[in-house]
Motif scaffolding. Sequence first.
Motif, mmCIF file in Angstrom:
data_model
loop_
_atom_site.group_PDB
_atom_site.id
_atom_site.type_symbol
_atom_site.label_atom_id
_atom_site.label_comp_id
_atom_site.label_asym_id
_atom_site.label_seq_id
_atom_site.Cartn_x
_atom_site.Cartn_y
_atom_site.Cartn_z
ATOM 1 N N THR A 172 1.024 -1.159 -0.254
ATOM 2 C CA THR A 172 0.484 -0.096 -0.452
ATOM 3 C C THR A 172 1.000 1.615 0.379
ATOM 4 O OG1 THR A 172 0.105 -0.200 2.472
ATOM 5 C CG2 THR A 172 -1.970 -1.284 1.649
ATOM 6 N N GLN A 173 0.770 2.119 -0.725
ATOM 7 C CA GLN A 173 1.208 3.588 -0.492
ATOM 8 C C GLN A 173 1.732 3.979 0.704
ATOM 9 O OE1 GLN A 173 0.501 5.518 -4.784
ATOM 10 N NE2 GLN A 173 0.832 7.647 -2.905
ATOM 11 N N LEU A 174 0.313 4.195 1.566
ATOM 12 C CA LEU A 174 0.262 5.354 2.260
ATOM 13 C C LEU A 174 -0.244 3.995 3.146
ATOM 14 C CD1 LEU A 174 -0.539 7.554 4.313
ATOM 15 C CD2 LEU A 174 -2.649 7.676 3.308
ATOM 16 N N MET A 175 0.383 4.172 4.361
ATOM 17 C CA MET A 175 1.040 3.648 5.362
ATOM 18 C C MET A 175 0.762 4.680 7.056
ATOM 19 S SD MET A 175 3.815 1.220 7.873
ATOM 20 C CE MET A 175 4.341 2.232 8.768
ATOM 21 N N ILE A 176 -0.926 5.178 8.228
ATOM 22 C CA ILE A 176 -0.339 5.577 9.144
ATOM 23 C C ILE A 176 0.230 4.501 10.548
ATOM 24 C CG2 ILE A 176 -1.988 6.694 10.115
ATOM 25 C CD1 ILE A 176 -3.142 7.222 7.606
ATOM 26 N N GLY A 177 0.852 5.183 10.990
ATOM 27 C CA GLY A 177 1.419 4.706 12.236
ATOM 28 C C GLY A 177 0.642 5.714 13.560
ATOM 29 N N LEU A 178 -0.303 4.694 14.250
ATOM 30 C CA LEU A 178 -0.639 4.745 15.677
ATOM 31 C C LEU A 178 -0.420 4.477 16.809
ATOM 32 C CD1 LEU A 178 -3.639 4.862 14.344
ATOM 33 C CD2 LEU A 178 -3.093 6.666 13.661
ATOM 34 N N GLY A 179 -0.279 5.976 17.815
ATOM 35 C CA GLY A 179 -0.020 5.313 19.139
ATOM 36 C C GLY A 179 1.687 5.774 19.024
ATOM 37 N N ALA A 180 2.605 5.589 20.105
ATOM 38 C CA ALA A 180 3.303 5.839 20.855
ATOM 39 C C ALA A 180 4.284 5.929 20.247
ATOM 40 C CB ALA A 180 3.732 6.487 22.479
ATOM 41 N N SER A 181 5.802 6.317 19.785
ATOM 42 C CA SER A 181 6.785 6.274 18.635
ATOM 43 C C SER A 181 6.056 5.244 16.877
ATOM 44 C CB SER A 181 7.407 5.088 19.721
ATOM 45 O OG SER A 181 7.584 3.637 19.801
ATOM 46 N N SER A 182 4.512 5.520 16.819
ATOM 47 C CA SER A 182 4.963 4.957 15.712
ATOM 48 C C SER A 182 5.178 5.396 14.461
ATOM 49 C CB SER A 182 3.517 4.203 15.201
ATOM 50 O OG SER A 182 3.366 3.742 16.519
ATOM 51 N N ILE A 183 5.930 4.692 13.442
ATOM 52 C CA ILE A 183 6.372 6.004 12.012
ATOM 53 C C ILE A 183 5.217 5.267 11.167
ATOM 54 C CG2 ILE A 183 8.076 5.621 10.653
ATOM 55 C CD1 ILE A 183 10.200 4.836 12.765
ATOM 56 N N SER A 184 4.738 6.893 10.791
ATOM 57 C CA SER A 184 4.240 6.879 9.572
ATOM 58 C C SER A 184 4.613 6.704 7.993
ATOM 59 C CB SER A 184 3.218 7.676 9.427
ATOM 60 O OG SER A 184 2.480 7.156 10.565
ATOM 61 N N ASP A 185 4.646 6.289 7.018
ATOM 62 C CA ASP A 185 4.996 6.568 5.811
ATOM 63 C C ASP A 185 3.758 6.738 4.448
ATOM 64 O OD1 ASP A 185 6.155 6.006 3.548
ATOM 65 O OD2 ASP A 185 6.526 3.640 3.055
ATOM 66 N N SER A 186 4.289 8.308 4.240
ATOM 67 C CA SER A 186 2.945 8.845 3.138
ATOM 68 C C SER A 186 3.691 7.933 0.977
ATOM 69 C CB SER A 186 3.031 9.982 3.512
ATOM 70 O OG SER A 186 4.314 10.644 2.271
ATOM 71 N N TRP A 187 4.561 7.663 1.255
ATOM 72 C CA TRP A 187 5.680 7.362 0.311
ATOM 73 C C TRP A 187 6.506 8.583 -0.036
ATOM 74 C CZ3 TRP A 187 6.933 2.543 -1.007
ATOM 75 C CH2 TRP A 187 7.228 2.117 -1.852
ATOM 76 N N TYR A 188 5.507 9.859 0.042
ATOM 77 C CA TYR A 188 6.772 11.082 -0.412
ATOM 78 C C TYR A 188 7.190 11.098 0.812
ATOM 79 C CZ TYR A 188 3.086 10.623 -4.257
ATOM 80 O OH TYR A 188 2.526 9.783 -5.124
ATOM 81 N N SER A 189 6.800 10.410 2.092
ATOM 82 C CA SER A 189 7.684 11.607 3.523
ATOM 83 C C SER A 189 7.211 10.351 4.325
ATOM 84 C CB SER A 189 7.188 12.087 4.016
ATOM 85 O OG SER A 189 5.875 12.564 4.246
ATOM 86 N N PHE A 190 8.365 10.534 5.723
ATOM 87 C CA PHE A 190 8.612 9.709 6.972
ATOM 88 C C PHE A 190 8.226 10.437 7.941
ATOM 89 C CE2 PHE A 190 11.377 7.299 4.440
ATOM 90 C CZ PHE A 190 10.395 6.157 3.918
ATOM 91 N N ALA A 191 7.219 10.570 8.678
ATOM 92 C CA ALA A 191 7.237 10.930 9.966
ATOM 93 C C ALA A 191 7.254 10.284 11.597
ATOM 94 C CB ALA A 191 5.850 11.964 9.978
ATOM 95 N N GLN A 192 7.087 10.242 12.507
ATOM 96 C CA GLN A 192 7.470 9.678 14.151
ATOM 97 C C GLN A 192 6.789 10.273 14.728
ATOM 98 O OE1 GLN A 192 10.866 8.566 14.942
ATOM 99 N NE2 GLN A 192 10.351 6.546 16.676
ATOM 100 N N ASN A 193 6.324 8.885 15.510
ATOM 101 C CA ASN A 193 5.446 9.853 16.372
ATOM 102 C C ASN A 193 6.371 10.145 17.785
ATOM 103 O OD1 ASN A 193 2.989 10.264 15.339
ATOM 104 N ND2 ASN A 193 2.282 8.502 16.587
ATOM 105 N N VAL A 194 5.775 11.013 18.686
ATOM 106 C CA VAL A 194 6.366 11.345 19.924
ATOM 107 C C VAL A 194 6.253 9.879 20.641
ATOM 108 C CG1 VAL A 194 6.406 13.592 20.354
ATOM 109 C CG2 VAL A 194 4.346 12.390 20.949
#
Length: 453
Positions: free
Chosen positions: A318-340
């Motif tokens: 899947t092109q988009l992966m959303i991470g929920l919860g403390a420390s989770s990492i998300s991947d929009s395919w164009y960028s990454f983002a990590q939770n506190v």
Amino acid sequence: MCTLVQKYNVPGPRYTSYPTVPYWDIYEFSGKKWQSTLIQSFEESNSSEGISLYIHLPFCESMCTFCGCHKRITKRHEVEVPYLQTVLKEWQLYCNLFSEKPKIKELHLGGGTPTFFSAENLEYLIKGIFKIADKAANYEFSFEGHPNNTTREHLQALYNVGFRRVSFGVQDYNEKVQKAIHREQPFINVKNVTDAARDIGYTSIGHDIIFGLPHQTIADVEQTILKTKELMPDRLAFYSYAHVPWLKGNGQRGYNDHDLPTAEEKRMQYESGKKLLAQVGYEEIGMDHFALKTDTLFKAMENGALHRNFMGYTSSKTQLMIGLGASSISDSWYSFAQNVKGLEEYEHLVGNAIIPIYRGHILTDEDSIIRKHILNLMCRFETEFTTEEIGLLDLNSSFDKLMEMQADDLLQIDSYKIKVLEKGRPFIRNICMAFDMHLQRKAPETRLFSMTI
């Protein structure tokens, strides 16, 4: 092989992302840019393939000393409901950005210990997710279970809301090894949960086995695999213990370095284990993974659909992966983002209607190209650069490194096509490192990664 082990046993990433987290450009990153790429990716992919959801459940009742994951040790189960309520609030914040209901293709519960939570509360979480989302076609839901505390109630409750895949952390059956890693669980516990999962109707059951653990021998690894043969899980993660005791919050301090197998001993453990797994009937899938031919992971590899992300190997992309919860990492395919990472900060930000990311990376054109080829190598053991890509990138130093690896019979190079040979599969991380432009331009000044062997 020992000579090659000595040559290539260096610190290196596992490439669950590219660029790897230590090389994210946090100065070019912003929450606004992240949300823009998130919405773009959602609009491009939700209707056609759906999205993936990873939910981090960080609580454990005790510390396993082999684990490098983010977790909170507690026996206070009153933390369950407030945390899950926060996760559902975070999910609502994401859904507020979307123009339509998300269609979830893959959902994974990781940790920590997901089965720290009661069956009732896990069911509450999943039902809460789908109050504002739909299931995509051919969805696959999975969770990680601890054999000592996964009950039939856990398995049944999650089965009832769509889960068909579960993985159990076995690690090793030798009691001395189990004691060193603070993960004492008899074979009967693993057998009971495996049998219960099959009886309920789970179609893919996995076991995690680790080599390179303190006090572990080749005989221990072989005995663990032979015991595993009695249960024949559908897939296996057979991976190297990553010794990273310098990481904050890590419990890898219950033993000394001299208690660990040497690099040569680890490689012998791997080679012996791999050979035995083949005899038992398992096929090698990507890096560190094995599956029966009936499992979806093997079928995905055969069909060229195998994918790798922060959840590990998956049977579909899947092109988009959303991470929920403390420390989770998300991947929009164009960028990454990590939770506190801090639970209190995570709950505070979400409680104030703020998506709780604190760092990330916006991929450049170069990043996207290299990422594609590292994924190809990790999932298919081969890749081919186009003439246009060669013109855009400076790959001279990369191919110089590959020529040396070709001389060591690890891979074959045909023009701009690279094919990893059987002998080179244990060194796949090293091969990918040849293309890691960030790592080449700035070698780490401190220890960041575990050893590749």
